[in-house]
Design an enzyme around this catalytic site. Structure first.
Site, PDB file in Angstrom:
ATOM      1  N   ASP A   1      27.641 120.438 -12.559  1.00 29.43           N
ATOM      2  CA  ASP A   1      26.349 120.910 -13.068  1.00 29.43           C
ATOM      3  C   ASP A   1      26.333 120.976 -14.598  1.00 29.43           C
ATOM      4  O   ASP A   1      25.334 121.380 -15.186  1.00 29.43           O
ATOM      5  CB  ASP A   1      25.958 122.250 -12.447  1.00 29.43           C
ATOM      6  CG  ASP A   1      27.052 123.300 -12.511  1.00 29.43           C
ATOM      7  OD1 ASP A   1      27.986 123.222 -11.700  1.00 29.43           O
ATOM      8  OD2 ASP A   1      26.968 124.179 -13.371  1.00 29.43           O
TER       9      ASP A   1
ATOM     10  N   ARG B   1      37.517 129.995 -20.037  1.00 31.44           N
ATOM     11  CA  ARG B   1      36.760 128.942 -19.351  1.00 31.44           C
ATOM     12  C   ARG B   1      35.376 128.695 -19.957  1.00 31.44           C
ATOM     13  O   ARG B   1      34.650 127.813 -19.515  1.00 31.44           O
ATOM     14  CB  ARG B   1      36.565 129.343 -17.884  1.00 31.44           C
ATOM     15  CG  ARG B   1      37.849 129.644 -17.179  1.00 31.44           C
ATOM     16  CD  ARG B   1      38.240 128.625 -16.166  1.00 31.44           C
ATOM     17  NE  ARG B   1      37.219 128.239 -15.255  1.00 31.44           N
ATOM     18  CZ  ARG B   1      36.889 126.959 -15.027  1.00 31.44           C
ATOM     19  NH1 ARG B   1      37.516 125.985 -15.649  1.00 31.44           N
ATOM     20  NH2 ARG B   1      35.933 126.659 -14.161  1.00 31.44           N
TER      21      ARG B   1
ATOM     22  N   ARG C   1      43.049 122.002  -8.086  1.00 32.25           N
ATOM     23  CA  ARG C   1      42.504 123.275  -7.625  1.00 32.25           C
ATOM     24  C   ARG C   1      42.302 123.174  -6.115  1.00 32.25           C
ATOM     25  O   ARG C   1      41.647 122.237  -5.642  1.00 32.25           O
ATOM     26  CB  ARG C   1      41.157 123.519  -8.313  1.00 32.25           C
ATOM     27  CG  ARG C   1      40.524 124.834  -7.965  1.00 32.25           C
ATOM     28  CD  ARG C   1      39.110 124.935  -8.498  1.00 32.25           C
ATOM     29  NE  ARG C   1      38.154 124.583  -7.474  1.00 32.25           N
ATOM     30  CZ  ARG C   1      36.870 124.959  -7.462  1.00 32.25           C
ATOM     31  NH1 ARG C   1      36.375 125.681  -8.463  1.00 32.25           N
ATOM     32  NH2 ARG C   1      36.064 124.602  -6.488  1.00 32.25           N
TER      33      ARG C   1
ATOM     34  N   GLU D   1      41.611 131.936 -10.934  1.00 31.10           N
ATOM     35  CA  GLU D   1      40.373 131.978 -11.740  1.00 31.10           C
ATOM     36  C   GLU D   1      39.390 133.018 -11.206  1.00 31.10           C
ATOM     37  O   GLU D   1      39.236 133.165  -9.986  1.00 31.10           O
ATOM     38  CB  GLU D   1      39.753 130.575 -11.662  1.00 31.10           C
ATOM     39  CG  GLU D   1      38.413 130.457 -12.345  1.00 31.10           C
ATOM     40  CD  GLU D   1      37.813 129.067 -12.132  1.00 31.10           C
ATOM     41  OE1 GLU D   1      38.563 128.108 -11.839  1.00 31.10           O
ATOM     42  OE2 GLU D   1      36.582 128.945 -12.232  1.00 31.10           O
TER      43      GLU D   1
ATOM     44  N   HIS E   1      36.220 133.023  -7.500  1.00 23.59           N
ATOM     45  CA  HIS E   1      34.769 133.070  -7.705  1.00 23.59           C
ATOM     46  C   HIS E   1      34.196 134.477  -7.695  1.00 23.59           C
ATOM     47  O   HIS E   1      33.224 134.769  -6.980  1.00 23.59           O
ATOM     48  CB  HIS E   1      34.049 132.142  -6.714  1.00 23.59           C
ATOM     49  CG  HIS E   1      32.929 131.373  -7.349  1.00 23.59           C
ATOM     50  ND1 HIS E   1      31.622 131.762  -7.262  1.00 23.59           N
ATOM     51  CD2 HIS E   1      32.921 130.266  -8.106  1.00 23.59           C
ATOM     52  CE1 HIS E   1      30.861 130.907  -7.923  1.00 23.59           C
ATOM     53  NE2 HIS E   1      31.630 129.989  -8.461  1.00 23.59           N
TER      54      HIS E   1
ATOM     55  N   TRP F   1      28.316 136.039  -5.460  1.00 23.75           N
ATOM     56  CA  TRP F   1      28.563 134.674  -5.012  1.00 23.75           C
ATOM     57  C   TRP F   1      29.611 134.013  -5.891  1.00 23.75           C
ATOM     58  O   TRP F   1      29.674 134.189  -7.070  1.00 23.75           O
ATOM     59  CB  TRP F   1      27.279 133.828  -5.052  1.00 23.75           C
ATOM     60  CG  TRP F   1      27.611 132.415  -4.671  1.00 23.75           C
ATOM     61  CD1 TRP F   1      27.923 131.957  -3.415  1.00 23.75           C
ATOM     62  CD2 TRP F   1      27.720 131.283  -5.544  1.00 23.75           C
ATOM     63  NE1 TRP F   1      28.213 130.616  -3.450  1.00 23.75           N
ATOM     64  CE2 TRP F   1      28.108 130.183  -4.741  1.00 23.75           C
ATOM     65  CE3 TRP F   1      27.551 131.119  -6.920  1.00 23.75           C
ATOM     66  CZ2 TRP F   1      28.333 128.899  -5.276  1.00 23.75           C
ATOM     67  CZ3 TRP F   1      27.750 129.868  -7.452  1.00 23.75           C
ATOM     68  CH2 TRP F   1      28.131 128.751  -6.647  1.00 23.75           C
TER      69      TRP F   1
ATOM     70  N   GLU G   1      38.769 121.161 -16.704  1.00 22.61           N
ATOM     71  CA  GLU G   1      38.297 120.909 -15.332  1.00 22.61           C
ATOM     72  C   GLU G   1      37.583 119.562 -15.295  1.00 22.61           C
ATOM     73  O   GLU G   1      36.788 119.239 -16.181  1.00 22.61           O
ATOM     74  CB  GLU G   1      37.337 122.019 -14.900  1.00 22.61           C
ATOM     75  CG  GLU G   1      36.819 121.843 -13.473  1.00 22.61           C
ATOM     76  CD  GLU G   1      35.899 122.998 -13.041  1.00 22.61           C
ATOM     77  OE1 GLU G   1      35.424 123.744 -13.905  1.00 22.61           O
ATOM     78  OE2 GLU G   1      35.679 123.120 -11.821  1.00 22.61           O
TER      79      GLU G   1
ATOM     80  N   GLU H   1      33.629 131.193 -17.202  1.00 17.86           N
ATOM     81  CA  GLU H   1      32.625 130.141 -17.029  1.00 17.86           C
ATOM     82  C   GLU H   1      31.195 130.680 -17.110  1.00 17.86           C
ATOM     83  O   GLU H   1      30.269 129.905 -17.329  1.00 17.86           O
ATOM     84  CB  GLU H   1      32.845 129.352 -15.730  1.00 17.86           C
ATOM     85  CG  GLU H   1      32.620 130.175 -14.481  1.00 17.86           C
ATOM     86  CD  GLU H   1      32.818 129.380 -13.203  1.00 17.86           C
ATOM     87  OE1 GLU H   1      33.761 128.589 -13.131  1.00 17.86           O
ATOM     88  OE2 GLU H   1      32.012 129.560 -12.281  1.00 17.86           O
TER      89      GLU H   1
ATOM     90  N   ASP I   1      40.272 129.251  -7.404  1.00 14.57           N
ATOM     91  CA  ASP I   1      39.099 129.959  -7.937  1.00 14.57           C
ATOM     92  C   ASP I   1      38.656 131.010  -6.920  1.00 14.57           C
ATOM     93  O   ASP I   1      38.205 130.665  -5.819  1.00 14.57           O
ATOM     94  CB  ASP I   1      37.976 128.934  -8.168  1.00 14.57           C
ATOM     95  CG  ASP I   1      36.793 129.512  -8.936  1.00 14.57           C
ATOM     96  OD1 ASP I   1      36.733 130.742  -9.091  1.00 14.57           O
ATOM     97  OD2 ASP I   1      35.936 128.707  -9.364  1.00 14.57           O
TER      98      ASP I   1
ATOM     99  N   TYR J   1      32.840 129.368  -0.671  1.00 12.57           N
ATOM    100  CA  TYR J   1      32.651 128.765  -1.984  1.00 12.57           C
ATOM    101  C   TYR J   1      33.642 127.602  -2.174  1.00 12.57           C
ATOM    102  O   TYR J   1      34.818 127.719  -1.843  1.00 12.57           O
ATOM    103  CB  TYR J   1      32.885 129.802  -3.115  1.00 12.57           C
ATOM    104  CG  TYR J   1      33.137 129.080  -4.403  1.00 12.57           C
ATOM    105  CD1 TYR J   1      32.078 128.515  -5.098  1.00 12.57           C
ATOM    106  CD2 TYR J   1      34.433 128.853  -4.858  1.00 12.57           C
ATOM    107  CE1 TYR J   1      32.298 127.753  -6.234  1.00 12.57           C
ATOM    108  CE2 TYR J   1      34.656 128.101  -5.995  1.00 12.57           C
ATOM    109  CZ  TYR J   1      33.587 127.554  -6.678  1.00 12.57           C
ATOM    110  OH  TYR J   1      33.812 126.792  -7.778  1.00 12.57           O
TER     111      TYR J   1
HETATM  112  C1  GCO Z   1      34.010 125.985 -11.194  1.00  8.67           C
HETATM  113  C2  GCO Z   1      32.791 126.801 -10.925  1.00  8.67           C
HETATM  114  C3  GCO Z   1      31.621 126.101 -10.342  1.00  8.67           C
HETATM  115  C4  GCO Z   1      30.404 127.020 -10.408  1.00  8.67           C
HETATM  116  C5  GCO Z   1      29.177 126.231 -10.698  1.00  8.67           C
HETATM  117  C6  GCO Z   1      27.959 127.128 -10.841  1.00  8.67           C
HETATM  118  O1  GCO Z   1      35.051 126.596 -11.309  1.00  8.67           O
HETATM  119  O2  GCO Z   1      33.881 124.783 -11.314  1.00  8.67           O
HETATM  120  O3  GCO Z   1      33.103 128.024 -10.326  1.00  8.67           O
HETATM  121  O4  GCO Z   1      31.849 125.625  -9.046  1.00  8.67           O
HETATM  122  O5  GCO Z   1      30.244 127.741  -9.248  1.00  8.67           O
HETATM  123  O6  GCO Z   1      29.405 125.485 -11.847  1.00  8.67           O
HETATM  124  O7  GCO Z   1      26.907 126.465 -11.408  1.00  8.67           O
HETATM  125 MG    MG Z   2      34.925 128.658 -11.265  1.00 13.12          MG
END
Ligand code: GCO
Ligand code: MG
Length: 402
Positions: free
Chosen positions: A316, A283, A147, A236, A212, A402, A339, A262, A210, A159
């Protein structure tokens, strides 16, 4: 077998994790990840007040019944807090069943459909040339899918791009960090990045990106179309996911594969996406999507529509979630990719893992259950620290996604 005790372990070895531990009268215990980035204590309270008292005395083998007990029985449905709590319970129950029967979880959900799990790595740079170099470094480490995220000229923060070479970690201690965003600058920049990556590395490497959640449908359609000749593995979160219909517009303008989910937490977030074949990859991860029990149903429905899985796996989400994902990834036929962002070494002082990265893939061993463990004594040395995800404003100060 009966559940006799349930514990919550909240710790912060470099970042916050909430772990659920379900203990039985036969000494077998199971672990579930309950981490919801920046909202850890909301899930802890949900589990403490509304789930743990009802788990005591239940037979941990009745996974389907317990899932419905908490999903249907609670009257209030869906939502990230409730679904993360259910996911943690579900993961821990599969872990217990595997340990009690002495088999790895992937053997409880269909067995091995494959021998190894294709993963994608993250590469990021402050500008195009640095990103190109970072992608090269990942190729040197054997990754087959990468990525790529790059800083945008004229924007201080973007981001996915860290500062000072520190590992990228969005949640920060203190109040949410505010960044400035400009979609026009982004849309002009990203196609240049991917054209350059293809020039330098050719066609064989899988490239992902991504967005985002930051484009409108028509902006996403433009981006997807301009990236078409770069043959991305996926684009993504092109548009934020609440607007499922928005993807009709992207789809009708481009063949760039699309991934989303996600931040989703049940099948009901995905029904239009799936049945209208508006996406290619789901995701929604085990930890936020109702556990293995619910995601098995999601994957089954998706398979009918030629849609594959590509689970979220950022840092996270704890190693317990990653292990659960890997069992799932091994077992389901319509797996696509996983991922993989390696955790900080400190995380592995708390969590003992049974998977390893080799040659572009993750491999998991045959330890019964999920195969991960937690050292509660070490966890205690790293107490919870309040941290929030950042937020965005446009150049004129308007709050933005965000
Ligand atoms: C990804 C995600 C993460 C999220 C994060 C938020 O594709 O891995 O977008 O970067 O922003 O997990 O808690
Ligand atoms: Mg993401």
């Amino acid at each position: 077998m009966k559940i006799t005790e349930v514990k919550l372990i909240l710790c912060s070895p470099s970042r916050n994790f909430l772990t659920l531990k379900i203990i039985t009268d036969q000494g077998v215990y199971g672990l579930g990840d309950a981490t919801l980035n920046g909202r850890e204590k909301a899930v802890a309270t949900y589990l403490e007040e509304y789930c743990i008292p009802c788990l005591i005395g239940k037979d941990p083998f009745q996974i389907e019944d317990i899932w419905h007990y908490f999903y249907v029985g609670a009257y209030w449905r869906r939502g990230p807090v409730k679904m993360t709590a259910i996911s943690a319970i579900d993961m821990a129950l599969w872990d217990i069943k595997g340990k009690a029967l002495n088999i790895p979880v992937y053997n409880l959900i269909g067995g091995k459909s494959r021998q190894k799990i294709l993963v994608y790595a993250h590469a990021e740079g402050k500008d195009i040339e640095e990103t190109v170099d970072r992608v090269g470094a990942k190729i040197d480490q054997g990754f087959l899918a990468i990525r790529a995220q790059s800083g945008i000229p004229g924007l201080e923060d973007t981001y996915g791009v860290s500062r000072n070479n520190a590992p990228y970690e969005p949640a920060v201690r203190g109040n949410p960090k505010e960044s400035i965003w400009d979609t026009d600058k982004y849309l002009n920049h990203i196609p240049r990045l991917f054209k350059r990556l293809r020039e330098v590395y050719g066609d064989d490497i899988h490239l992902l990106h991504d967005a985002h959640h930051r484009c409108t449908p028509v902006e996403a359609a433009r981006l997807a179309r301009e990236l078409e000749s770069c043959h991305l593995f996926w684009l993504e979160d092109a548009v934020r996911g609440e607007l499922q219909e928005g993807y009709r517009l992207i789809r009708s303008h481009s063949t760039t594969p699309l991934a989303i989910g996600e931040v989703f937490n049940t099948i009901y977030d995905l029904t239009t996406f799936i049945t209208e074949q508006l996406i290619d990859y789901i995701r929604m991860p085990i930890v936020h999507g109702g556990g293995l029990t619910h995601l098995l149903k999601v994957a089954a429905m998706a398979s009918v529509y030629h849609i594959r899985t590509g689970f979220h796996g950022a840092t996270d989400l704890s190693p317990v979630n990653l292990a659960a994902s890997l069992h799932f990834d091994l077992a389901v036929n319509n797996f696509g990719i996983q991922e993989y962002m390696p955790h900080q070494p400190l995380v592995h002082e708390v969590f003992k893992i049974n998977y390893e990265y080799r040659d572009g893939h993750l491999h998991i061993d045959d330890t019964p259950g999920l195969g991960v463990d937690i050292d509660e004594e070490v966890a205690k040395k790293h107490p919870y620290q309040r941290a929030y995800l950042p937020m965005n404003r446009k150049m004129d100060g308007t709050v933005f996604h965000w």
